[in-house]
Scaffold this active site. Sequence first.
Site, PDB file in Angstrom:
ATOM      1  N   ARG A 160       4.277  71.062   8.752  1.00  0.00           N
ATOM      2  CA  ARG A 160       3.677  72.347   8.374  1.00  0.00           C
ATOM      3  C   ARG A 160       4.688  73.231   7.650  1.00  0.00           C
ATOM      4  O   ARG A 160       4.315  74.062   6.827  1.00  0.00           O
ATOM      5  CB  ARG A 160       3.082  73.033   9.612  1.00  0.00           C
ATOM      6  CG  ARG A 160       4.074  73.366  10.686  1.00  0.00           C
ATOM      7  CD  ARG A 160       3.404  73.688  12.011  1.00  0.00           C
ATOM      8  NE  ARG A 160       2.973  72.482  12.722  1.00  0.00           N
ATOM      9  CZ  ARG A 160       2.313  72.500  13.869  1.00  0.00           C
ATOM     10  NH1 ARG A 160       2.006  73.652  14.452  1.00  0.00           N
ATOM     11  NH2 ARG A 160       1.960  71.368  14.455  1.00  0.00           N
ATOM     12  N   LYS A 175      12.067  62.891  18.829  1.00  0.00           N
ATOM     13  CA  LYS A 175      10.920  62.180  19.389  1.00  0.00           C
ATOM     14  C   LYS A 175      11.415  61.165  20.429  1.00  0.00           C
ATOM     15  O   LYS A 175      12.467  60.563  20.238  1.00  0.00           O
ATOM     16  CB  LYS A 175      10.192  61.409  18.285  1.00  0.00           C
ATOM     17  CG  LYS A 175       9.334  62.265  17.381  1.00  0.00           C
ATOM     18  CD  LYS A 175       8.538  61.413  16.419  1.00  0.00           C
ATOM     19  CE  LYS A 175       7.745  62.259  15.449  1.00  0.00           C
ATOM     20  NZ  LYS A 175       6.640  63.010  16.062  1.00  0.00           N
TER      21      LYS A 175
END
Length: 488
Positions: A333, A259
């Site tokens: 996920r 990130k």
Amino acid sequence: MKITIEDNKISQINAGLEIIFIANKNLNHKFVQDKKLLKKAGFKPSQDATCLLVSKNRLYVAVDTLKSYDIRTASATAIKTIKKTNYKSIKIATYLSHPRCTASIRAMVEGLLLGEYSFQNYKSKKSKSKLKEVIISTEGYIDYEVSVENYKKAVDNGKITAKATNFTRDIVNTTPEDCYPQTMANIAKKLAKNSNLECDILKTKELKSENMNALLAVGRASRHSSRVIHLAHKPKNPKFVISLIGKGLTYDSGGLSLKPADFMVTMKSDKSGGSAVLGLMKAISDMNLPIEVHGFIGAVENMIGGDAFKPDDVLVAKNGKTIEVRNTDAEGRLVLADVLCYAQQEIQADYIFDMATLTGACVVGVGHFTSGVMGNADEPVDMIVNAGKKISGEFASSLDFNRYLKETIDSKIADVCNIASTRYGGAITAGMFLSEFIDEHHKDKWAHIDIAGPAFVEQDWGENPHGASGAGVRLVLRAMEKLARKEV
Ligand code: BES
Ligand code: ZN
Ligand code: ZN
């Protein structure tokens, strides 16, 4: 802060300060004894506006309506104001919007305790509030007859709800250095002991034998090994069996798809879904709801390093489906895929709900204050959306799946890809990815709640402080309570 209800006129109750709500901009109500002073102070009676008249020992707070969501935020606003003063005790009348309906009493108690919350664990000087006691009078703003028993029940449920939410907030606000997967497991074990829940913790060895390879890949570069936590509330003759699944990323650096610096800050909040499951299990047990509830949490840290999983990897999830990894920052996920499979293997549930800070796209779509609710069928989605603003005070909007977006998570080399080929609709494509890991017979019984927006907000809003809000706890608890009341 102790909250009690007293079957007495407000004027008969002894307390340092009285809170008075001004409803519907009506300054002519008998409770409003300082109309002239309020006018002089330039008080504008719109929702959450306050006026503290110290010489009168009265705090006026405006509410647009007597509905529970307005009473909840106004109560929180009142406490935030009083916390800065030296008042030790306060009294307040009851404000009901309907005869016999105690919803706004529960909301008032929730607002008081949620508004009182502040996270100070890392402050060397902790500010202490002088406020010790709140007494609610059974005297009403409108004279509806309600039994003291019903008031007490509403107060108790309000306390349970707020305490569970604050418990979740504390976990989420804790730094990644102090809260890693084993810490979440320890919190769960302690909760199980105190709340009479069953608790099972899966460590690396068990996770390997359960083939939870997607989850293990995400956690592999961390010095903290991954855990799957299973808590269970098992009353006799339960009306329904429910599984609650939470994303518990104790830190999300993004992994090798690292990130940017600005986006990494606040990623301690990526454990909000798992922390909400912990809070929910606490509340469900404290209320002793007549439903069997299983909480599953994937507690994992997503880091970088020589052992990190990579974009280009293909992972084999627990149900045998292969996943092409094209971005290691779409890790939630992957973790949830395995935990969803594990939960379904362990428990044949009537409903499955998962909570996750899954996508930035959900925040783009619905904003910071709202959760996105998704699924293959209306029923479980509606159960959550209907428990939203009017009931729990949380905002929840449904986002529809569609087959066109589904095509965008197809992979050329594996069964499914962990990111979509389009840059739009990311909350929905993430939800549809999760759906790949829901068994056929559970397909219409599942809803996914993306809490990425409201879970952690760097500003005060309504009854929520800066930082963790405990999103999902009140929302899902109300859906569970409704199920528990249902005739079967
Ligand atoms: N934990 C983040 C999502 C998130 C973003 C939560 C902002 C709270 C606030 C998640 O793991 C993530 O990084 N998702 C990516 C997915 C993308 C790579 C497809 C995102 O949303 O950018
Ligand atoms: Zn991520
Ligand atoms: Zn994440």
